[in-house]
Design a protein around this motif. Structure first.
Motif, mmCIF file in Angstrom:
data_model
loop_
_atom_site.group_PDB
_atom_site.id
_atom_site.type_symbol
_atom_site.label_atom_id
_atom_site.label_comp_id
_atom_site.label_asym_id
_atom_site.label_seq_id
_atom_site.Cartn_x
_atom_site.Cartn_y
_atom_site.Cartn_z
ATOM 1 N N GLU A 1 -19.916 -9.083 1.005
ATOM 2 C CA GLU A 1 -19.935 -9.598 -0.362
ATOM 3 C C GLU A 1 -19.420 -8.608 -1.397
ATOM 4 O O GLU A 1 -18.856 -9.006 -2.428
ATOM 5 C CB GLU A 1 -21.363 -10.011 -0.749
ATOM 6 C CG GLU A 1 -21.914 -11.171 0.048
ATOM 7 C CD GLU A 1 -22.500 -10.721 1.379
ATOM 8 O OE1 GLU A 1 -22.395 -9.516 1.699
ATOM 9 O OE2 GLU A 1 -23.036 -11.575 2.116
ATOM 10 N N VAL A 2 -19.547 -7.295 -1.131
ATOM 11 C CA VAL A 2 -19.233 -6.320 -2.185
ATOM 12 C C VAL A 2 -18.219 -5.265 -1.757
ATOM 13 O O VAL A 2 -17.755 -4.493 -2.604
ATOM 14 C CB VAL A 2 -20.527 -5.609 -2.650
ATOM 15 C CG1 VAL A 2 -21.468 -6.611 -3.294
ATOM 16 C CG2 VAL A 2 -21.221 -4.914 -1.474
ATOM 17 N N ALA A 3 -17.871 -5.197 -0.465
ATOM 18 C CA ALA A 3 -16.981 -4.109 -0.035
ATOM 19 C C ALA A 3 -16.095 -4.599 1.105
ATOM 20 O O ALA A 3 -16.312 -5.654 1.700
ATOM 21 C CB ALA A 3 -17.806 -2.894 0.411
ATOM 22 N N GLN A 4 -15.068 -3.779 1.365
ATOM 23 C CA GLN A 4 -14.169 -4.095 2.463
ATOM 24 C C GLN A 4 -13.758 -2.806 3.167
ATOM 25 O O GLN A 4 -13.793 -1.719 2.591
ATOM 26 C CB GLN A 4 -12.937 -4.856 1.970
ATOM 27 C CG GLN A 4 -12.075 -4.092 0.992
ATOM 28 C CD GLN A 4 -10.884 -4.928 0.530
ATOM 29 O OE1 GLN A 4 -10.877 -6.139 0.683
ATOM 30 N NE2 GLN A 4 -9.901 -4.273 -0.049
ATOM 31 N N LEU A 5 -13.371 -2.959 4.422
ATOM 32 C CA LEU A 5 -13.021 -1.815 5.261
ATOM 33 C C LEU A 5 -11.752 -2.159 6.033
ATOM 34 O O LEU A 5 -11.692 -3.183 6.724
ATOM 35 C CB LEU A 5 -14.169 -1.517 6.242
ATOM 36 C CG LEU A 5 -13.911 -0.426 7.287
ATOM 37 C CD1 LEU A 5 -13.700 0.935 6.620
ATOM 38 C CD2 LEU A 5 -15.068 -0.369 8.271
ATOM 39 N N ARG A 6 -10.752 -1.288 5.896
ATOM 40 C CA ARG A 6 -9.520 -1.501 6.651
ATOM 41 C C ARG A 6 -9.724 -1.091 8.108
ATOM 42 O O ARG A 6 -10.355 -0.075 8.391
ATOM 43 C CB ARG A 6 -8.382 -0.698 6.051
ATOM 44 C CG ARG A 6 -7.944 -1.183 4.683
ATOM 45 C CD ARG A 6 -6.635 -0.557 4.274
ATOM 46 N NE ARG A 6 -6.167 -1.070 2.993
ATOM 47 C CZ ARG A 6 -4.996 -0.773 2.452
ATOM 48 N NH1 ARG A 6 -4.188 0.071 3.078
ATOM 49 N NH2 ARG A 6 -4.640 -1.285 1.290
ATOM 50 N N CYS A 7 -9.150 -1.925 8.995
ATOM 51 C CA CYS A 7 -9.323 -1.687 10.427
ATOM 52 C C CYS A 7 -7.971 -1.757 11.138
ATOM 53 O O CYS A 7 -7.067 -2.491 10.703
ATOM 54 C CB CYS A 7 -10.264 -2.713 11.050
ATOM 55 S SG CYS A 7 -11.897 -2.801 10.280
ATOM 56 N N VAL A 8 -7.856 -1.023 12.219
ATOM 57 C CA VAL A 8 -6.672 -1.079 13.064
ATOM 58 C C VAL A 8 -7.138 -1.085 14.516
ATOM 59 O O VAL A 8 -8.092 -0.384 14.876
ATOM 60 C CB VAL A 8 -5.722 0.104 12.786
ATOM 61 C CG1 VAL A 8 -6.419 1.437 13.016
ATOM 62 C CG2 VAL A 8 -4.479 0.000 13.667
ATOM 63 N N MET A 9 -6.460 -1.912 15.326
ATOM 64 C CA MET A 9 -6.741 -1.975 16.759
ATOM 65 C C MET A 9 -5.423 -1.739 17.476
ATOM 66 O O MET A 9 -4.488 -2.539 17.358
ATOM 67 C CB MET A 9 -7.309 -3.348 17.139
ATOM 68 C CG MET A 9 -7.920 -3.424 18.515
ATOM 69 S SD MET A 9 -8.751 -5.030 18.775
ATOM 70 C CE MET A 9 -9.690 -4.671 20.245
#
Length: 436
Positions: A78-86
């Motif tokens: 709801e308040v944050a985001q996280l960049r991800c890589v696979m």
């Protein structure tokens, strides 16, 4: 109490004692200027060495798979985001790409991408919170597509041959599944020929190998049915049988395909597309191999039925021949009678025709005889005339032919009269004068 404070801008080339020791100088020391690369590297090392690998949950957004095989996405709440890589090696194990907004849990380690200073999570494992995870999602997607194409429709499934000669088997050549199939076939139908196409049955690339093996066996002219077999395992272990390439190969096979994959509770895409789903590899072998005891009983029953059928056929044919003989006799008799009547009529007609012809010819003959008689010398002789003939039978015509003393004969109507010349012949005028 231990001080765990970490000074990121400490000069790592100098010992701690030099950093902590008070400086005695008249001027404050000049500050150390770090490069951006040094800051990002130090931050990356701090993250990787300090924080353990962890599970993170959230909603997926902007999932994209690059040509390189790497996958990039954002995990948010709801308040944050996280960049991800696979990265490609781990991404290759994903059965499907997650949908936008799907709730995921991912496992990985935090790091910082030095070139851009981007804080991100390196994901090595990705799961959904729903039962079955990504595997069920990929399964449902492919099944929906195959259902729409009619490949799982029961109406397109073909019946297995009752007495196959050659059975193709797609499985690992060292698997327990193959041993089970061989044992069942040897017990039930030892005359069957088994043609095994060895392949991997799990792992990356197994689906393509299974599909190629099914297609290759389907091209063999003597193969009557194909069995795809594998023992039980997790959904990841059985995933090769859930790939689209396997479904297409099974659907395009010109001969029926039996799927004996996993245990009774395991259901794969191969099971749904195949012409028959068997609960186990042994059950698949039982489905294609007729029981020899049943075959023996069936042959005995068929022999008895054949004997009764032949006896019935003999009786039926004998009756038919009798009826045919009677019919031929009756038809022959009618034909003989008809021919006899026709011959009698023809005979009477011929007799009448011959009688009429004979009468006609007799009349013509009478007419011809009368005409001939009228022209005959005998008729002339019958009117009182005679014909003088010499000794040699030549006709004597002139007076000179009768010298004195000559013998001749007269041909009269009923014979010959011998004559002789005693006087001298005279002409008619002289004779008339004398008589006058």
């Amino acid at each position: 109490m231990t001080d765990n404070t970490l000074d990121l801008f400490r000069d790592s080339s100098r010992p701690d004692s030099d950093v902590d020791r008070p400086r005695v100088t008249s001027q404050p020391p000049a500050p150390r200027v770090w490069t951006v690369r040094q800051v990002n590297r130090a931050s990356r090392l701090l993250l990787e060495e300090t924080l353990p690998r962890l599970w993170v949950g959230g909603e997926v957004a902007n999932f994209r798979r690059q040509r390189s095989g790497h996958c990039y996405f954002t995990l948010k709440d709801e308040v944050a985001q996280l960049r991800c890589v696979m990265f490609r090696r781990d991404a290759a194990r994903l059965p499907a790409d997650p949908e936008e907004g799907m709730t995921l849990r991912v496992f990985g380690g935090l790091t910082l991408y030095e070139a851009r200073g981007v804080f991100q999570l390196i994901v090595s494992r990705l799961e959904t919170e729903s039962e079955g995870g990504m595997w069920k999602l990929a399964f449902d997607r492919l099944r929906a597509r195959l259902d729409a194409e009619g490949l799982t429709d029961p109406s397109r499934k073909r019946a297995l041959p009752a007495f196959p000669r050659t059975v193709g088997i797609v499985t690992s050549p060292t698997s327990a599944a193959l041993r089970d199939v061989v044992a069942v076939v040897a017990r039930r139908a030892p005359w069957l020929r088994l043609l095994v196409r060895g392949t991997r049955v799990q792992g990356v690339g197994a689906g393509d190998e299974i599909a190629a093996a099914v297609s290759r066996l389907a091209e063999v002219p003597d193969v009557d049915v194909i069995v795809v077999a594998r023992g039980g395992g997790s959904i990841e272990d059985l995933w090769g049988f859930n790939e689209e390439a396997v479904a297409r190969a099974v659907a395009l096979s010109p001969v029926p395909v039996v799927s004996g994959v996993g245990h009774e509770t395991d259901v794969t895409i191969c099971d749904l597309v195949a012409d028959l789903r068997a609960a186990t590899p042994s059950a698949a072998a039982e489905a294609v191999a007729p029981d020899r005891q049943w075959v023996a009983g069936r042959l005995e029953t068929l022999g008895q039925r054949l004997g009764r059928g032949l006896a019935g056929q003999v009786r039926s044919r004998r009756w038919w021949l009798d009826q045919l003989a009677d019919s031929l006799f009756r038809r022959g008799r009618r034909r003989v009678h008809a021919s006899r009547d026709a011959m009698a009529a023809a005979r009477a007609h011929m007799v009448a025709a011959m009688s009429a012809r004979m009468r006609h010819e007799a009349s013509r003959l009478s007419e011809a005889a009368a005409a001939l008689d009228a022209l005959s010398p005998l008729s002339t002789l019958a009117r009182g005339y005679a014909v003088p003939l010499g000794r040699d039978g030549k006709l004597l015509r002139r007076a000179g032919d009768f010298p004195r003393g000559r013998d001749f004969s007269l041909r009269v109507v009923d014979g010959y009269v011998p004559c002789a010349v005693t006087g001298r012949p005279t002409d008619p005028a002289t004779r008339a004068a004398r008589e006058g």
